[in-house]
Design an enzyme around this catalytic site. Structure first.
Site, PDB file in Angstrom:
ATOM      1  N   VAL A 142      22.786  38.091  20.531  1.00  0.00           N
ATOM      2  CA  VAL A 142      22.299  37.601  19.240  1.00  0.00           C
ATOM      3  C   VAL A 142      21.859  38.730  18.312  1.00  0.00           C
ATOM      4  O   VAL A 142      21.695  38.514  17.105  1.00  0.00           O
ATOM      5  CB  VAL A 142      21.145  36.585  19.408  1.00  0.00           C
ATOM      6  CG1 VAL A 142      21.624  35.328  20.101  1.00  0.00           C
ATOM      7  CG2 VAL A 142      19.953  37.206  20.125  1.00  0.00           C
ATOM      8  N   TYR A 185       6.470  43.712  22.253  1.00  0.00           N
ATOM      9  CA  TYR A 185       6.826  42.297  22.317  1.00  0.00           C
ATOM     10  C   TYR A 185       6.023  41.503  21.289  1.00  0.00           C
ATOM     11  O   TYR A 185       6.585  40.688  20.537  1.00  0.00           O
ATOM     12  CB  TYR A 185       6.565  41.771  23.725  1.00  0.00           C
ATOM     13  CG  TYR A 185       6.919  40.320  23.936  1.00  0.00           C
ATOM     14  CD1 TYR A 185       8.230  39.931  24.175  1.00  0.00           C
ATOM     15  CD2 TYR A 185       5.936  39.330  23.907  1.00  0.00           C
ATOM     16  CE1 TYR A 185       8.564  38.605  24.381  1.00  0.00           C
ATOM     17  CE2 TYR A 185       6.254  37.991  24.110  1.00  0.00           C
ATOM     18  CZ  TYR A 185       7.569  37.641  24.346  1.00  0.00           C
ATOM     19  OH  TYR A 185       7.881  36.322  24.543  1.00  0.00           O
ATOM     20  N   LYS A 244       7.498  39.422  18.043  1.00  0.00           N
ATOM     21  CA  LYS A 244       7.231  37.993  17.885  1.00  0.00           C
ATOM     22  C   LYS A 244       6.390  37.727  16.635  1.00  0.00           C
ATOM     23  O   LYS A 244       6.555  36.690  15.968  1.00  0.00           O
ATOM     24  CB  LYS A 244       6.525  37.461  19.132  1.00  0.00           C
ATOM     25  CG  LYS A 244       7.413  37.403  20.372  1.00  0.00           C
ATOM     26  CD  LYS A 244       8.577  36.445  20.218  1.00  0.00           C
ATOM     27  CE  LYS A 244       9.269  36.143  21.540  1.00  0.00           C
ATOM     28  NZ  LYS A 244      10.382  35.192  21.401  1.00  0.00           N
TER      29      LYS A 244
END
Length: 232
Positions: A51, A141, A145
């Site tokens: 993706v 991370y 996010k």
């Protein structure tokens, strides 16, 4: 939405993505998946794609559209998790984390937006409670996010007048294979800090996604926290 409702789910081969597939099938959607592993067992129409690839994603979306018809719902759950102190996070690790999570969402959103406008559909991005609360050893991370939250809120404001609902779920630690058996998120000491004293489950997250896709016609740029009370 079109008579045959088509949903595109990224990361649909396992974990939260697989649970989302099951939930949307139960609501009458035909599912197309984009997954790096290319093996969503319950989904006939699965395309193996990274993706984070801005060229491969539009081609994969076009293939799903050609096979199934206009896409009226999109759920972006593809991603991965790793922990490291800030000093140990390499430049390549920073870039990959952002490419997969933020870049993956942007690539899929750009490729599917014409369909969503035409069908007055819905997009739900899967973020993380770490985007809200942060975490020791989770900087890259949590940053990736957190970027998802900003993109979702901005896109939601942009396309809501065209009838497209863009929202987000932010799960806490969830009982999926992404969490190793020795993960600190599975430790008894951590679970004791949660009001529910347990991890969330993929079907619980999926039910919130299903709600945002099918029923929350009034939601614009909302973030639903599914985290056993980790962030209240």
């Amino acid at each position: 939405m079109s008579e045959q409702r088509v949903a595109l789910v990224t990361g649909g081969a396992s974990g939260i993505g697989a649970a989302v597939v099951d939930a949307l099938v139960d609501r009458g959607f035909t599912i197309g998946c984009l997954d790096l592993n290319g093996s969503a067992a319950a989904v006939e129409h699965t395309v193996a794609v990274d993706v984070s690839d801005p060229i491969a994603v539009p081609a994969a979306v076009s293939r799903i559209r050609d096979e199934l018809g206009p896409i009226s719902a999109v759920v972006t759950s593809a991603g991965y998790y790793e922990m490291a102190p800030v000093a140990d996070i390499t430049v390549d690790a920073w870039r990959r984390m952002l490419r997969v999570h933020l870049g993956g969402l942007v690539n899929v959103a750009r490729a599917t937006l014409p369909d969503l406008v035409a069908t007055k559909g819905a997009l739900v991005a899967v973020a993380s409670e770490l985007a809200v609360g942060g975490g020791d050893g989770d900087a890259h991370y949590a940053a990736a996010k957190g970027a998802i939250l900003g993109f979702v809120r901005s896109l939601a404001a942009e396309v809501a007048p065209q009838g497209v609902a863009v929202n987000c779920v932010a799960p806490g630690p969830t009982d999926t294979p992404l969490l190793a058996d020795d993960s600190p998120w599975r430790a008894t000491e951590y679970l004791a800090t949660l009001p529910l004293r347990r991890l969330s489950t993929p079907p619980e997250v999926a039910r919130c996604v299903e709600y945002l896709v099918c029923d929350a016609t009034f939601s614009v740029g909302d973030v639903v926290n599914v985290n056993s009370g980790a962030v209240i």
